[in-house]
Write a protein that holds these residues in place. Structure first.
Motif, mmCIF file in Angstrom:
data_model
loop_
_atom_site.group_PDB
_atom_site.id
_atom_site.type_symbol
_atom_site.label_atom_id
_atom_site.label_comp_id
_atom_site.label_asym_id
_atom_site.label_seq_id
_atom_site.Cartn_x
_atom_site.Cartn_y
_atom_site.Cartn_z
ATOM 1 N N VAL A 194 57.269 -61.456 36.663
ATOM 2 C CA VAL A 194 55.978 -60.974 37.149
ATOM 3 C C VAL A 194 56.078 -60.661 38.640
ATOM 4 C CG1 VAL A 194 53.549 -61.569 37.506
ATOM 5 C CG2 VAL A 194 54.700 -62.245 35.377
ATOM 6 N N GLU A 195 56.727 -61.541 39.366
ATOM 7 C CA GLU A 195 56.872 -61.363 40.810
ATOM 8 C C GLU A 195 57.608 -60.070 41.139
ATOM 9 O OE1 GLU A 195 57.451 -64.857 43.347
ATOM 10 O OE2 GLU A 195 59.283 -63.889 44.049
ATOM 11 N N HIS A 196 58.626 -59.756 40.346
ATOM 12 C CA HIS A 196 59.396 -58.535 40.590
ATOM 13 C C HIS A 196 58.517 -57.301 40.416
ATOM 14 C CE1 HIS A 196 62.896 -55.894 40.793
ATOM 15 N NE2 HIS A 196 62.358 -55.239 39.780
ATOM 16 N N VAL A 197 57.668 -57.298 39.383
ATOM 17 C CA VAL A 197 56.772 -56.169 39.152
ATOM 18 C C VAL A 197 55.775 -56.040 40.304
ATOM 19 C CG1 VAL A 197 54.964 -55.245 37.644
ATOM 20 C CG2 VAL A 197 57.017 -56.267 36.652
ATOM 21 N N ILE A 198 55.241 -57.177 40.749
ATOM 22 C CA ILE A 198 54.290 -57.162 41.865
ATOM 23 C C ILE A 198 54.958 -56.623 43.126
ATOM 24 C CG2 ILE A 198 52.910 -58.622 43.407
ATOM 25 C CD1 ILE A 198 52.401 -60.468 41.003
ATOM 26 N N ALA A 199 56.206 -57.045 43.351
ATOM 27 C CA ALA A 199 56.937 -56.625 44.554
ATOM 28 C C ALA A 199 57.155 -55.118 44.592
ATOM 29 C CB ALA A 199 58.279 -57.347 44.625
ATOM 30 N N ASN A 200 57.174 -54.491 43.421
ATOM 31 C CA ASN A 200 57.407 -53.052 43.358
ATOM 32 C C ASN A 200 56.113 -52.247 43.237
ATOM 33 O OD1 ASN A 200 60.481 -52.335 43.166
ATOM 34 N ND2 ASN A 200 60.226 -54.218 41.988
ATOM 35 N N THR A 201 54.988 -52.917 43.471
ATOM 36 C CA THR A 201 53.685 -52.253 43.428
ATOM 37 C C THR A 201 53.117 -52.149 44.839
ATOM 38 O OG1 THR A 201 53.270 -53.172 41.214
ATOM 39 C CG2 THR A 201 51.370 -52.292 42.418
ATOM 40 N N GLU A 202 52.822 -50.955 45.284
ATOM 41 C CA GLU A 202 52.278 -50.757 46.627
ATOM 42 C C GLU A 202 50.833 -51.218 46.711
ATOM 43 O OE1 GLU A 202 52.757 -46.851 48.135
ATOM 44 O OE2 GLU A 202 54.926 -46.788 47.807
ATOM 45 N N GLY A 203 50.482 -51.798 47.860
ATOM 46 C CA GLY A 203 49.102 -52.186 48.115
ATOM 47 C C GLY A 203 48.783 -53.632 47.846
ATOM 48 N N VAL A 204 49.782 -54.403 47.332
ATOM 49 C CA VAL A 204 49.549 -55.829 47.071
ATOM 50 C C VAL A 204 50.622 -56.669 47.755
ATOM 51 C CG1 VAL A 204 48.348 -55.485 44.886
ATOM 52 C CG2 VAL A 204 50.835 -55.703 44.905
ATOM 53 N N SER A 205 50.293 -57.920 47.980
ATOM 54 C CA SER A 205 51.251 -58.846 48.582
ATOM 55 C C SER A 205 51.890 -59.687 47.497
ATOM 56 C CB SER A 205 50.539 -59.751 49.589
ATOM 57 O OG SER A 205 49.763 -60.724 48.914
ATOM 58 N N LEU A 206 52.822 -60.557 47.874
ATOM 59 C CA LEU A 206 53.466 -61.443 46.904
ATOM 60 C C LEU A 206 52.779 -62.802 46.824
ATOM 61 C CD1 LEU A 206 57.293 -60.702 47.175
ATOM 62 C CD2 LEU A 206 55.801 -60.423 45.208
ATOM 63 N N ASN A 207 51.542 -62.867 47.257
ATOM 64 C CA ASN A 207 50.732 -64.057 47.048
ATOM 65 C C ASN A 207 49.950 -63.841 45.760
ATOM 66 O OD1 ASN A 207 51.377 -65.543 49.462
ATOM 67 N ND2 ASN A 207 50.244 -63.969 50.582
#
Length: 431
Positions: free
Chosen positions: A342-355
């Motif tokens: 899930v973290e990897h997908v979030i990391a590759n999405t612009e506009g969001v942080s890894l929190n």
């Protein structure tokens, strides 16, 4: 009803078969797999060092990451011309875990799955409603082909579409249901709307359930909801798919097809083999696989082995229903999900942080996955159109890469509670 005489053989006969096959698979990977050859050389061992079943302790463990590191076919021990089926699961970097099967491997898979069906006396007279997902997931096709080979009529319903599933089960007269236990309960909940005597509309007599951990209470609830016999099936794609083990209707636990899969229980922290009867992490070695033989695979599943005789006549060792995980993997509606994925997908999405924080709960009998993600500091939280675009992009990425339907909630920066120690990424309310 027992399908193969080896299932009721003496311990001496079973171990004789196991040792012969263990020597063969060790020899196979040593000479055909550069990955295992390197592992063996690092431990200074050769196939000649395996003289007894106890010598399996000398062999190296294999982990899921090893399959990822050798994507896609690096662990195969046959040329692609001999591979007749490829399945896969999601991966942390968008690369899936890939498994392959030769024609021989497919025969083994059908063999162990037919043994499962025999637990419930399934014959050509039965109609099997298969509500496991088809496609790259091993569940659907694993149950499908064995039922077909057995001569039963198979209904490839796949997952979802609740009302359509119920219509097919009623109209086609399904006698056997194959599904995750949570989906089976969801189906029952919807079927109850037909009236208090809804079971009269169905001909179900038994069901095969798996792909997610279950308590005794959940198993009893499924059986009671449909008034059927409950058979639990355990498996994982890296080993073969469903069919590694299955419960009977005479005793507790699941009979492991140990002429094909050699089981061990280890301490998940030290890797040491635990004494008979102790609870720990299940480790499996494939004894007959050709395309992707696996040595001492750490499943991450916590259970214990039972060697007391079973009233059904089978002498294979049994495993208790999986109690939990040795790692942080979640199983959501039958799909394996690691927070790191899930973290990897979030990391590759612009506009969001890894929190972020993952919240798993129940909606009726189905798992519900929600993900809270903080937006970047430079995103205006009142820009509704922008937030909606980011949300849809993230939800689509989770579905396309990890095969999970998640409800994404975008929250303001610094709104997720911080921890002084390890971040609390998972809130599992199902427990």
């Amino acid at each position: 009803m027992i399908y193969n005489k080896i299932e009721s053989a003496s311990r001496e006969e079973i171990e004789k078969v196991q040792l012969k096959r263990l020597k063969e698979v060790v020899n196979r990977v040593y000479h055909l797999s550069p990955f295992y050859r390197k592992k063996f050389d690092e431990l200074n061992i050769t196939p000649d060092d395996i003289k007894s079943l106890d010598d399996i302790k000398k062999l190296p463990f294999t982990k899921k990451q090893d399959l990822r590191d050798n994507y896609p076919f690096g662990l195969f021990t046959v040329p692609m011309s001999e591979v007749v089926r490829i399945h896969s699961s999601s991966g942390t970097t968008g690369k899936p875990t890939v498994v392959g099967y030769t024609a021989h491997d497919m025969e083994v898979w059908n063999e162990v799955m037919i043994r499962c069906y025999y637990m419930a006396d399934v014959t050509s007279k039965d109609i099997v409603h298969n509500a496991y997902g088809y496609g790259l997931f091993t569940g659907g096709l694993g149950f499908h082909e064995a039922a077909q080979k057995l001569g039963a009529a198979i209904v490839p319903a796949s997952g979802g579409f609740t009302q359509r599933q119920l219509m097919l089960m009623r109209d086609f007269g399904a006698t056997i249901l194959c599904a995750t236990p949570s989906f089976a309960l969801h189906l029952a909940e919807e079927a109850k709307k037909e009236g208090p005597e809804f079971r009269k509309n169905y001909k179900l007599r038994a069901g095969f359930f798996g792909a997610e951990p279950t308590s005794k209470g959940l198993r009893e609830e499924v059986a009671r909801a449909w008034d059927i016999e409950y058979y639990e099936v355990y498996g994982l794609s890296e080993i073969i798919g469903p069919g590694v083990s299955c419960s009977c209707n005479k005793g507790e636990g699941l009979h492991i097809n140990e002429d094909h899969f050699y089981p061990e229980i280890i301490d998940p922290k030290t890797g040491e083999v635990l004494p008979e009867g102790e609870e720990g992490e299940l480790v499996l070695t494939t004894l007959t696989k050709q395309a992707l033989p696996i040595i001492r695979y750490r499943t991450g599943d916590i259970t214990r082995l039972l060697r007391v005789p079973c009233a059904c006549g089978r002498t294979f060792v049994r495993m208790e229903s999986v109690r939990g995980r040795a790692d942080d993997m979640l199983i959501v509606n039958g799909v394996n999900v690691f927070p790191s994925q899930v973290e990897h997908v979030i990391a590759n999405t612009e506009g969001v942080s890894l929190n972020y924080q993952i919240v798993v709960d129940k909606k009726g009998y189905l798992d519900k996955l929600e993900i809270m993600v903080e937006v970047d500091d430079n995103i205006m939280f009142d820009d509704v159109a922008k937030l909606e675009k980011i949300k849809k992009e993230l939800q689509n990425a989770l579905l396309n890469n990890l095969y999970i339907n998640a409800v994404v909630h975008l929250v303001e920066p610094k709104s997720i509670e911080r921890s002084m120690g390890k971040a609390k990424r998972i809130v599992d309310k199902r427990k």
